[in-house]
Enzyme design. Structure first.
Site, short mmCIF file in Angstrom:
data_model
loop_
_atom_site.label_atom_id
_atom_site.label_comp_id
_atom_site.label_asym_id
_atom_site.label_seq_id
_atom_site.Cartn_x
_atom_site.Cartn_y
_atom_site.Cartn_z
N HIS A 9 0.86 -1.19 0.00
CA HIS A 9 0.00 0.00 0.00
C HIS A 9 0.89 1.24 0.00
O HIS A 9 1.19 1.81 1.04
CB HIS A 9 -0.93 -0.03 1.23
CG HIS A 9 -1.97 1.05 1.22
ND1 HIS A 9 -3.14 0.95 1.93
CD2 HIS A 9 -2.02 2.25 0.58
CE1 HIS A 9 -3.87 2.05 1.74
NE2 HIS A 9 -3.20 2.85 0.93
N HIS A 11 1.35 4.72 -2.58
CA HIS A 11 0.98 5.50 -3.77
C HIS A 11 2.26 6.14 -4.28
O HIS A 11 2.90 6.91 -3.54
CB HIS A 11 -0.04 6.58 -3.42
CG HIS A 11 -1.31 6.03 -2.84
ND1 HIS A 11 -2.45 5.85 -3.58
CD2 HIS A 11 -1.61 5.60 -1.58
CE1 HIS A 11 -3.40 5.35 -2.80
NE2 HIS A 11 -2.91 5.18 -1.59
N HIS A 189 -9.48 0.78 -1.47
CA HIS A 189 -9.47 1.47 -0.18
C HIS A 189 -10.90 1.39 0.37
O HIS A 189 -11.86 1.71 -0.36
CB HIS A 189 -9.13 2.95 -0.34
CG HIS A 189 -7.68 3.23 -0.59
ND1 HIS A 189 -6.96 2.66 -1.59
CD2 HIS A 189 -6.81 4.06 0.06
CE1 HIS A 189 -5.72 3.11 -1.56
NE2 HIS A 189 -5.60 3.96 -0.56
N GLU A 192 -11.34 3.50 5.68
CA GLU A 192 -10.26 4.38 6.16
C GLU A 192 -10.94 5.47 7.00
O GLU A 192 -10.73 5.56 8.21
CB GLU A 192 -9.50 4.98 4.98
CG GLU A 192 -8.41 5.97 5.37
CD GLU A 192 -7.73 6.61 4.14
OE1 GLU A 192 -8.28 6.51 3.02
OE2 GLU A 192 -6.65 7.23 4.33
N ASP A 270 1.53 4.04 2.68
CA ASP A 270 0.52 4.89 2.04
C ASP A 270 1.16 6.02 1.22
O ASP A 270 1.34 5.87 0.02
CB ASP A 270 -0.46 5.43 3.10
CG ASP A 270 -1.85 5.73 2.54
OD1 ASP A 270 -2.09 5.45 1.37
OD2 ASP A 270 -2.69 6.27 3.30
N ASP A 271 1.48 7.15 1.88
CA ASP A 271 2.09 8.29 1.19
C ASP A 271 3.27 8.78 2.05
O ASP A 271 3.16 9.78 2.76
CB ASP A 271 1.04 9.41 1.04
CG ASP A 271 -0.17 8.92 0.26
OD1 ASP A 271 -0.04 8.77 -0.97
OD2 ASP A 271 -1.20 8.63 0.88
N1 LIG Z 1 -4.78 7.54 2.18
C1 LIG Z 1 -5.40 7.65 1.00
N2 LIG Z 1 -6.72 7.41 0.92
C2 LIG Z 1 -7.37 7.54 -0.25
N3 LIG Z 1 -6.78 7.90 -1.38
C3 LIG Z 1 -5.46 8.15 -1.36
N4 LIG Z 1 -4.61 8.52 -2.31
C4 LIG Z 1 -3.40 8.65 -1.76
N5 LIG Z 1 -3.44 8.37 -0.46
C5 LIG Z 1 -4.72 8.04 -0.18
ZN LIG Z 2 -3.80 4.67 0.24
#
Ligand SMILES: Nc1ncnc2[nH]cnc12
Ligand SMILES: [Zn+2]
Length: 336
Positions: A9, A11, A189, A192, A270-271
């Site tokens: 996971h 991006h 997703h 969340e 994630d990011d």
């Molecule tokens: N945490 C996240 N939730 C949904 N879309 C995303 N795109 C990038 N990070 C995300």
């Molecule tokens: Zn994500």
């Protein structure tokens, strides 16, 4: 020996560090509304998912060429390899880049070049997953998906991301059914920020093989029992959940309860450029917060490979590496 992991996971656009945003903006002749990296970084305070997404989508506009995609893929993989990642299933948002006039081929060929180079250099294996925006009409996702299939682009699966609340998975039933019919893996997703029912829809309507985040399942004991029974992989991102205020603090994160319940949880970043760290930082933070044992860490690592789309032989060999890591840790502890 470093704990071997699968990153499921991540991006790609979320690995764009502020320094790289400035370098790419300068190279591509783009004016940024910030004077310095520090000024940009000062905006990395989020109230919820949407406040992050607004900045995330604005920043990724610096990506203009196939080489840009290769460069950021390589930079991410350098960092990931150093944190123990042996297999990566990389997300990217095709709609964001097509909207800016790039072609699917330019984006995918750049990313693939970076992935393949890392596999040759370090043996880090990969899958590539195109995530569709849930805030955009399903027709837009379908148009791109059909392009992926008919033009035979090198994509292994599809996902669903972006704003969650108000955009239930069921809106994307046809898109996911088309993807499955054409042999693509499917993930989404769900849960969340959105309710447990979105996780149920992802399972029943989209028929996903893996749920991204999924933490809100803890509001629904019946759903937890089902996820445990089906051993459905959940890709949990603790630092993201804290920074996007899905949980108040790391101490409030449901990870210990999720593990205790027998859910198939693995940890991810994630990011990472936005949320304070890559996979190793996520693991250290929860290991410290919840006093995780080496056996807990081995379980999380095993779950990451078991939740991956690696073939049986590759998965078995990675699981053996996790066992070797655990044996070494236990042996070292015994000697101390
Ligand atoms: N945490 C996240 N939730 C949904 N879309 C995303 N795109 C990038 N990070 C995300
Ligand atoms: Zn994500």
């Amino acid at each position: 020996m470093i704990l071997p992991l699968a990153e499921l996971h991540i991006h790609l656009e979320g690995s764009l560090e502020p320094e790289t945003i400035f370098a790419l903006a300068s190279k591509n002749g783009i004016d940024l509304p910030y004077e310095s990296v520090e000024e940009l970084r000062a905006h990395y305070e989020f109230n919820n998912l949407q406040s992050f997404l607004d900045l995330f989508y604005a920043n990724m506009a610096v990506l203009r060429t196939s080489e840009d995609f290769k460069e950021i893929t390589t930079a991410y993989l350098n960092r990931a390899h150093a944190s123990g990642v042996r297999h990566v299933e990389l997300f990217f948002d095709p709609q964001a880049h097509i909207e800016r006039g790039l072609s699917l081929s330019e984006v995918i060929s750049g990313i693939r070049a970076g992935l393949e180079e890392a596999e040759q250099r370090w043996g880090v294996t990969h899958k590539l997953i195109a995530c569709f925006w849930r805030h955009a009409p399903a027709a837009s996702a379908m148009e791109i998906l059909k392009m992926i299939v008919t033009e035979n682009h090198a994509i292994d699966g599809i996902g669903l991301d972006s704003s969650e609340l108000g955009f239930p998975p069921e809106l994307f039933e046809e898109v996911f059914s088309y993807a499955r019919e054409h042999g693509l893996h499917v993930v989404a997703h769900a849960g969340e920020e959105g309710p447990a029912d979105y996780i149920r829809q992802a399972l029943d309507v989209l028929k996903v093989e893996r749920v991204d985040h999924g933490i809100r399942c803890m509001d629904d004991p019946e759903l937890v029992a089902r996820l445990v029974k089906e051993q459905m992989p959940l890709t949990v991102c603790p630092l993201s959940n804290v920074r996007l205020r899905a949980v108040e603090t790391l101490a409030d994160h449901p990870l210990p309860q999720m593990l205790e319940a027998g859910l198939k949880v693995s940890l991810h970043s994630d990011d990472p450029a936005y949320f304070g760290g890559y996979l190793d930082a996520n693991i250290s933070a929860v290991a410290e917060q919840f006093s995780l044992t080496v056996s807990d860490l081995a379980t999380l690592a095993r779950n990451s490979f078991e939740g991956s789309f690696l073939d049986e032989a590759a998965r078995k060999s990675r699981l053996a590496e996790v066992d070797a890591w655990l044996a070494l840790q236990l042996d070292t502890t015994r000697r101390d």
